[in-house]
Motif scaffolding. Structure first.
Motif, PDB file in Angstrom:
ATOM      1  N   SER A  46    -134.895  42.110 -36.205  1.00 50.82           N
ATOM      2  CA  SER A  46    -134.679  40.804 -35.578  1.00 50.82           C
ATOM      3  C   SER A  46    -133.381  40.775 -34.776  1.00 50.82           C
ATOM      4  CB  SER A  46    -134.660  39.713 -36.661  1.00 50.82           C
ATOM      5  OG  SER A  46    -134.341  38.456 -36.102  1.00 50.82           O
ATOM      6  N   ARG A  47    -132.310  41.273 -35.366  1.00 44.28           N
ATOM      7  CA  ARG A  47    -131.012  41.246 -34.696  1.00 44.28           C
ATOM      8  C   ARG A  47    -130.994  42.167 -33.473  1.00 44.28           C
ATOM      9  NH1 ARG A  47    -126.467  39.060 -37.044  1.00 44.28           N
ATOM     10  NH2 ARG A  47    -126.805  37.983 -39.028  1.00 44.28           N
ATOM     11  N   SER A  48    -131.604  43.324 -33.596  1.00 42.87           N
ATOM     12  CA  SER A  48    -131.612  44.250 -32.459  1.00 42.87           C
ATOM     13  C   SER A  48    -132.484  43.710 -31.325  1.00 42.87           C
ATOM     14  CB  SER A  48    -132.080  45.636 -32.892  1.00 42.87           C
ATOM     15  OG  SER A  48    -133.366  45.596 -33.480  1.00 42.87           O
ATOM     16  N   THR A  49    -133.553  43.009 -31.674  1.00 37.98           N
ATOM     17  CA  THR A  49    -134.393  42.394 -30.646  1.00 37.98           C
ATOM     18  C   THR A  49    -133.642  41.266 -29.945  1.00 37.98           C
ATOM     19  OG1 THR A  49    -136.452  42.917 -31.807  1.00 37.98           O
ATOM     20  CG2 THR A  49    -136.532  41.103 -30.224  1.00 37.98           C
ATOM     21  N   TYR A  50    -132.914  40.473 -30.715  1.00 38.24           N
ATOM     22  CA  TYR A  50    -132.084  39.396 -30.146  1.00 38.24           C
ATOM     23  C   TYR A  50    -131.104  39.974 -29.128  1.00 38.24           C
ATOM     24  CZ  TYR A  50    -128.804  35.444 -30.044  1.00 38.24           C
ATOM     25  OH  TYR A  50    -127.987  34.403 -29.642  1.00 38.24           O
ATOM     26  N   LEU A  51    -130.463  41.077 -29.489  1.00 36.54           N
ATOM     27  CA  LEU A  51    -129.505  41.716 -28.586  1.00 36.54           C
ATOM     28  C   LEU A  51    -130.215  42.270 -27.354  1.00 36.54           C
ATOM     29  CD1 LEU A  51    -126.732  42.840 -27.838  1.00 36.54           C
ATOM     30  CD2 LEU A  51    -127.214  44.808 -29.297  1.00 36.54           C
ATOM     31  N   ALA A  52    -131.384  42.879 -27.557  1.00 34.93           N
ATOM     32  CA  ALA A  52    -132.131  43.447 -26.433  1.00 34.93           C
ATOM     33  C   ALA A  52    -132.495  42.372 -25.412  1.00 34.93           C
ATOM     34  CB  ALA A  52    -133.397  44.142 -26.946  1.00 34.93           C
ATOM     35  N   LEU A  53    -132.946  41.235 -25.893  1.00 33.00           N
ATOM     36  CA  LEU A  53    -133.293  40.135 -24.992  1.00 33.00           C
ATOM     37  C   LEU A  53    -132.066  39.622 -24.252  1.00 33.00           C
ATOM     38  CD1 LEU A  53    -135.797  38.173 -27.269  1.00 33.00           C
ATOM     39  CD2 LEU A  53    -136.344  39.507 -25.222  1.00 33.00           C
ATOM     40  N   HIS A  54    -130.933  39.557 -24.954  1.00 31.82           N
ATOM     41  CA  HIS A  54    -129.683  39.134 -24.318  1.00 31.82           C
ATOM     42  C   HIS A  54    -129.296  40.103 -23.201  1.00 31.82           C
ATOM     43  CE1 HIS A  54    -125.697  37.239 -24.072  1.00 31.82           C
ATOM     44  NE2 HIS A  54    -125.193  38.468 -23.997  1.00 31.82           N
ATOM     45  N   LEU A  55    -129.426  41.390 -23.462  1.00 29.69           N
ATOM     46  CA  LEU A  55    -129.092  42.397 -22.453  1.00 29.69           C
ATOM     47  C   LEU A  55    -130.033  42.304 -21.255  1.00 29.69           C
ATOM     48  CD1 LEU A  55    -128.373  45.482 -24.761  1.00 29.69           C
ATOM     49  CD2 LEU A  55    -126.695  44.080 -23.552  1.00 29.69           C
ATOM     50  N   GLN A  56    -131.306  42.093 -21.521  1.00 35.86           N
ATOM     51  CA  GLN A  56    -132.259  41.966 -20.422  1.00 35.86           C
ATOM     52  C   GLN A  56    -131.963  40.741 -19.576  1.00 35.86           C
ATOM     53  OE1 GLN A  56    -136.100  42.133 -22.380  1.00 35.86           O
ATOM     54  NE2 GLN A  56    -136.211  44.350 -22.201  1.00 35.86           N
ATOM     55  N   GLN A  57    -131.503  39.664 -20.211  1.00 31.18           N
ATOM     56  CA  GLN A  57    -131.124  38.459 -19.460  1.00 31.18           C
ATOM     57  C   GLN A  57    -129.925  38.712 -18.559  1.00 31.18           C
ATOM     58  OE1 GLN A  57    -130.556  35.495 -22.494  1.00 31.18           O
ATOM     59  NE2 GLN A  57    -132.753  35.269 -22.903  1.00 31.18           N
ATOM     60  N   LEU A  58    -129.113  39.693 -18.948  1.00 31.61           N
ATOM     61  CA  LEU A  58    -127.961  40.063 -18.125  1.00 31.61           C
ATOM     62  C   LEU A  58    -128.346  41.021 -16.998  1.00 31.61           C
ATOM     63  CD1 LEU A  58    -125.243  40.633 -20.891  1.00 31.61           C
ATOM     64  CD2 LEU A  58    -125.466  38.667 -19.352  1.00 31.61           C
ATOM     65  N   GLY A  59    -129.614  41.435 -16.993  1.00 31.11           N
ATOM     66  CA  GLY A  59    -130.085  42.311 -15.920  1.00 31.11           C
ATOM     67  C   GLY A  59    -130.297  43.755 -16.317  1.00 31.11           C
ATOM     68  N   ILE A  60    -130.120  44.073 -17.601  1.00 34.81           N
ATOM     69  CA  ILE A  60    -130.338  45.450 -18.053  1.00 34.81           C
ATOM     70  C   ILE A  60    -131.827  45.774 -17.978  1.00 34.81           C
ATOM     71  CG2 ILE A  60    -130.214  47.035 -20.012  1.00 34.81           C
ATOM     72  CD1 ILE A  60    -127.523  46.408 -18.763  1.00 34.81           C
ATOM     73  N   SER A  61    -132.150  46.940 -17.449  1.00 30.75           N
ATOM     74  CA  SER A  61    -133.543  47.373 -17.363  1.00 30.75           C
ATOM     75  C   SER A  61    -133.627  48.868 -17.656  1.00 30.75           C
ATOM     76  CB  SER A  61    -134.119  47.056 -15.980  1.00 30.75           C
ATOM     77  OG  SER A  61    -133.349  47.695 -14.964  1.00 30.75           O
ATOM     78  N   ARG A  62    -134.820  49.412 -17.572  1.00 31.25           N
ATOM     79  CA  ARG A  62    -135.052  50.807 -17.921  1.00 31.25           C
ATOM     80  C   ARG A  62    -134.117  51.741 -17.160  1.00 31.25           C
ATOM     81  NH1 ARG A  62    -141.237  52.220 -17.255  1.00 31.25           N
ATOM     82  NH2 ARG A  62    -140.359  54.314 -17.525  1.00 31.25           N
ATOM     83  N   GLY A  63    -133.477  52.613 -17.916  1.00 34.40           N
ATOM     84  CA  GLY A  63    -132.633  53.635 -17.315  1.00 34.40           C
ATOM     85  C   GLY A  63    -131.182  53.252 -17.139  1.00 34.40           C
ATOM     86  N   ASP A  64    -130.843  51.966 -17.318  1.00 36.43           N
ATOM     87  CA  ASP A  64    -129.446  51.550 -17.190  1.00 36.43           C
ATOM     88  C   ASP A  64    -128.621  52.116 -18.348  1.00 36.43           C
ATOM     89  OD1 ASP A  64    -130.000  50.174 -14.911  1.00 36.43           O
ATOM     90  OD2 ASP A  64    -130.115  48.206 -15.874  1.00 36.43           O
ATOM     91  N   ARG A  65    -127.383  52.499 -18.057  1.00 34.63           N
ATOM     92  CA  ARG A  65    -126.505  53.074 -19.075  1.00 34.63           C
ATOM     93  C   ARG A  65    -125.514  52.020 -19.564  1.00 34.63           C
ATOM     94  NH1 ARG A  65    -126.599  57.966 -15.772  1.00 34.63           N
ATOM     95  NH2 ARG A  65    -128.807  58.521 -15.719  1.00 34.63           N
ATOM     96  N   ILE A  66    -125.325  51.972 -20.877  1.00 36.94           N
ATOM     97  CA  ILE A  66    -124.413  51.012 -21.473  1.00 36.94           C
ATOM     98  C   ILE A  66    -123.472  51.735 -22.424  1.00 36.94           C
ATOM     99  CG2 ILE A  66    -124.225  48.918 -22.875  1.00 36.94           C
ATOM    100  CD1 ILE A  66    -127.057  48.217 -22.037  1.00 36.94           C
ATOM    101  N   GLY A  67    -122.178  51.547 -22.222  1.00 34.29           N
ATOM    102  CA  GLY A  67    -121.207  52.138 -23.124  1.00 34.29           C
ATOM    103  C   GLY A  67    -121.295  51.487 -24.497  1.00 34.29           C
ATOM    104  N   LEU A  68    -121.060  52.274 -25.541  1.00 37.24           N
ATOM    105  CA  LEU A  68    -121.104  51.768 -26.914  1.00 37.24           C
ATOM    106  C   LEU A  68    -119.863  52.274 -27.634  1.00 37.24           C
ATOM    107  CD1 LEU A  68    -122.750  50.198 -29.020  1.00 37.24           C
ATOM    108  CD2 LEU A  68    -123.905  52.335 -29.601  1.00 37.24           C
ATOM    109  N   CYS A  69    -118.977  51.340 -28.013  1.00 34.23           N
ATOM    110  CA  CYS A  69    -117.680  51.718 -28.567  1.00 34.23           C
ATOM    111  C   CYS A  69    -117.348  50.835 -29.759  1.00 34.23           C
ATOM    112  CB  CYS A  69    -116.615  51.600 -27.488  1.00 34.23           C
ATOM    113  SG  CYS A  69    -114.975  52.157 -27.973  1.00 34.23           S
ATOM    114  N   MET A  70    -117.627  51.346 -30.968  1.00 32.45           N
ATOM    115  CA  MET A  70    -117.370  50.604 -32.207  1.00 32.45           C
ATOM    116  C   MET A  70    -117.118  51.579 -33.342  1.00 32.45           C
ATOM    117  SD  MET A  70    -120.409  47.773 -32.277  1.00 32.45           S
ATOM    118  CE  MET A  70    -121.065  47.088 -30.760  1.00 32.45           C
ATOM    119  N   ASP A  71    -116.574  51.040 -34.434  1.00 33.94           N
ATOM    120  CA  ASP A  71    -116.506  51.807 -35.676  1.00 33.94           C
ATOM    121  C   ASP A  71    -117.884  51.814 -36.321  1.00 33.94           C
ATOM    122  OD1 ASP A  71    -113.880  52.661 -35.709  1.00 33.94           O
ATOM    123  OD2 ASP A  71    -113.138  50.810 -36.625  1.00 33.94           O
TER     124      ASP A  71
END
Length: 283
Positions: free
Chosen positions: A97-122
């Motif tokens: 559920s949480r990962s889907t929520y985030l995915a939809l948020h990213l798509q609303q920002l314009g993220i689509s297939r093949g786009d690269r997103i940095g991931l920086c966390m502990d």
């Protein structure tokens, strides 16, 4: 037969004897044979190496990505524990559920297939949610060490073509980052409620980019290595078949997520319905 038992096991010496006998038999049968034309292995050993071990997974991989295998686990074991960190627990259903929520948020920002997103966390639940959410959105993640020099992070973002970076408190200083939108995952989830649900259709293809992992750069400039969904799902499917992991098992996630070894640890667990136990960063 006399040999040094501190160097060789008995079965190793027995194998050597078998190789030597096989060599002698071939030469006696045909004295003109070249050594390059003689196999030290007997037919049974050749079959084991070339057929039994070399045939790959015993079943055809029908899924395009590890996300599809994960979706099966959510359907079958939604209430089972997917993540464990100290006293914290998260079910497969909540992780989905949480990962889907985030995915939809990213798509609303314009993220689509093949786009690269940095991931920086502990290492955290948010890290795993972020990783899966990026993949569900169709994007590919670029894992970065939160403790590395900021100049290296800036280089990786630019070199990989990232327009966004998902992070937490580790990377809020945008002074050195140009043309990059920083997304604080904690802010993204401020509006999330446990009642959130969505019929989310995965649009990921096997040849789509899954992640780009960077070399250490010890011999020069770090180089990004692109990995596709097909690369990972076929490997994980083989490992699942080989190890026969049950849903009641636990798999330790201890490798830094910006190293390839973490991919095996994470997806072997989440694609088998077992529990992924995250080692605290302070350990």
């Amino acid at each position: 037969m006399t040999y040094n038992t501190s160097l060789f096991k008995e079965r190793t010496i027995e194998s050597f004897i078998g190789y030597f006998k096989n060599l002698i038999d071939k030469v006696l049968l045909d004295p003109s044979v070249l050594l390059s034309g003689i196999s030290l292995l007997n037919p049974q050993e050749q079959k084991k190496l070339l057929v039994d071990y070399g045939s790959g997974p015993s079943q055809v991989v029908e899924e395009n990505s590890v996300l599809e295998l994960f979706s099966h686990m959510v359907s079958e074991s939604g209430n089972s524990i997917a993540l464990e960190l100290g006293d914290l627990r998260m079910s497969y259903q909540e992780l989905d559920s949480r990962s889907t929520y985030l995915a939809l948020h990213l798509q609303q920002l314009g993220i689509s297939r093949g786009d690269r997103i940095g991931l920086c966390m502990d290492r955290s639940f948010e890290l795993i949610i972020g990783m899966i959410g990026i993949l569900k959105s169709g994007g590919a993640y670029v894992p970065m060490n939160p403790n590395q020099p900021i100049a290296r992070s800036v280089y990786m973002l630019s070199d990989s073509g990232c327009d966004f970076m998902l992070t937490d408190e580790h990377f809020r200083d945008a002074s050195m980052v140009q043309n990059i939108t920083l997304l604080d995952i904690n802010v993204v989830f401020e509006a999330y409620t446990s009642s959130f649900s969505s019929n989310f259709n995965l649009g990921v293809e096997a040849d789509d980019l899954m992640y780009i992992i960077y070399t250490s750069g010890s011999t020069g400039t770090p180089k990004g290595v692109p990995i596709t969904h097909k690369n990972v799902v076929e490997y994980i499917a083989f490992q699942l078949d080989f190890f026969g992991i049950d849903t009641d098992e636990k798999i330790l996630q201890f490798s830094p997520f910006y190293f390839d070894a973490s991919v095996e640890q994470i997806w072997l667990s989440l694609d088998s319905g077992s529990t992924l136990v995250l080692v605290p960063e302070s350990t």
